[in-house]
Write an enzyme that holds these catalytic residues in place. Sequence first.
Site, mmCIF file in Angstrom:
data_model
loop_
_atom_site.group_PDB
_atom_site.id
_atom_site.type_symbol
_atom_site.label_atom_id
_atom_site.label_comp_id
_atom_site.label_asym_id
_atom_site.label_seq_id
_atom_site.Cartn_x
_atom_site.Cartn_y
_atom_site.Cartn_z
ATOM 1 N N HIS A 132 0.835 -1.204 0.000
ATOM 2 C CA HIS A 132 0.000 0.000 0.000
ATOM 3 C C HIS A 132 0.872 1.257 0.000
ATOM 4 O O HIS A 132 0.624 2.200 -0.765
ATOM 5 C CB HIS A 132 -0.923 -0.024 1.224
ATOM 6 C CG HIS A 132 -1.633 1.264 1.486
ATOM 7 N ND1 HIS A 132 -2.956 1.491 1.136
ATOM 8 C CD2 HIS A 132 -1.217 2.419 2.095
ATOM 9 C CE1 HIS A 132 -3.309 2.708 1.501
ATOM 10 N NE2 HIS A 132 -2.274 3.297 2.095
ATOM 11 N N GLU A 133 1.899 1.279 0.843
ATOM 12 C CA GLU A 133 2.768 2.457 0.912
ATOM 13 C C GLU A 133 3.545 2.652 -0.389
ATOM 14 O O GLU A 133 3.735 3.786 -0.849
ATOM 15 C CB GLU A 133 3.721 2.339 2.103
ATOM 16 C CG GLU A 133 3.036 2.279 3.462
ATOM 17 C CD GLU A 133 2.046 3.406 3.688
ATOM 18 O OE1 GLU A 133 2.230 4.502 3.125
ATOM 19 O OE2 GLU A 133 1.058 3.193 4.413
ATOM 20 N N HIS A 136 1.467 4.372 -2.932
ATOM 21 C CA HIS A 136 1.488 5.831 -2.778
ATOM 22 C C HIS A 136 2.683 6.421 -3.518
ATOM 23 O O HIS A 136 2.573 7.468 -4.171
ATOM 24 C CB HIS A 136 1.583 6.207 -1.297
ATOM 25 C CG HIS A 136 0.272 6.217 -0.580
ATOM 26 N ND1 HIS A 136 -0.829 6.931 -1.020
ATOM 27 C CD2 HIS A 136 -0.114 5.614 0.585
ATOM 28 C CE1 HIS A 136 -1.832 6.760 -0.171
ATOM 29 N NE2 HIS A 136 -1.424 5.967 0.803
ATOM 30 N N GLU A 203 -6.269 7.304 -0.722
ATOM 31 C CA GLU A 203 -6.182 6.077 0.074
ATOM 32 C C GLU A 203 -6.858 4.917 -0.643
ATOM 33 O O GLU A 203 -6.335 3.797 -0.679
ATOM 34 C CB GLU A 203 -6.810 6.287 1.456
ATOM 35 C CG GLU A 203 -5.973 7.115 2.413
ATOM 36 C CD GLU A 203 -4.598 6.525 2.654
ATOM 37 O OE1 GLU A 203 -4.484 5.303 2.890
ATOM 38 O OE2 GLU A 203 -3.620 7.284 2.569
#
Length: 284
Positions: A132-133, A136, A203
């Site tokens: 997930h990071e 980003h 997100e």
Amino acid sequence: MFGNWLKTSLLMAAIMALFGVIGTYIGGASGMVMALLFGGAMNLFAYWFSDSMVLKMYNAQEVDETSAPQFYAMVRELAQRAELPMPRVYLIDEAQPNAFATGRNPEHAAVAATTGILRMLSAREIRGVMAHELAHVQHRDILISTISATMAGAISALANFAMFFGGRDEEGRPANPIASLAVALLAPLAASLIQMAISRSREFEADRGGAEICGDPNALADALIKIDSYARGIPMPTAEAHPATAQMMIMNPLSGGGIANLFSTHPATEERVARLRALAAGYR
């Protein structure tokens, strides 16, 4: 995917327009130009220095394959899957389970996780979180969130200026004091709502991108459920002292929470999990 990007683009345009309107109100056309120049300078500073500032703020310690071999190898494997340069990897000595990414672009990115999240989650779930990071980073969300946060802060500063010194019309005459008060109260609120909406849309996109990177949407879904269950009861003093950094985290670290979804930097965990479960069903 396209819908989230379109929404983000429209929201970014809205916050820039709001910034220009406040500048125009304070000093006419010249005020708008000055406001945009001021905002541009703030964005440039944030673009270059926000990563080092936030890492120092959280007393993050850089690790490598010697000091944290399993965690570092996991991030490296995920970065390769995402076709990203290897980011710098940090650990933060905090009990609250959380993680974030920072850096002005993929070539200067860093990812950080708290010691709490490493203790709480399984290796599979941590892999989902770090994917997930990295999503980003892949989507350049750090730049987007930095700009939106800077613009929201600049709008608040300009609105306060308008309240104390009043606005001017195109001919330089003082504006209605009631209008100045309304601007001072409503402009920061509107800017914050737009900023939070941008954060929520990014997100969702990072959840989708992270699921693609790790190939296991359920891993991230399971991690979010655990983090949401435990994080609320564990304070994170640095985040409480610097609430503007809350939007960077995988889960809102602030103990107060939002009174409504409109005022939250993150989407509802239930909705994030539901979307990930739907993605997982499509993987079968």
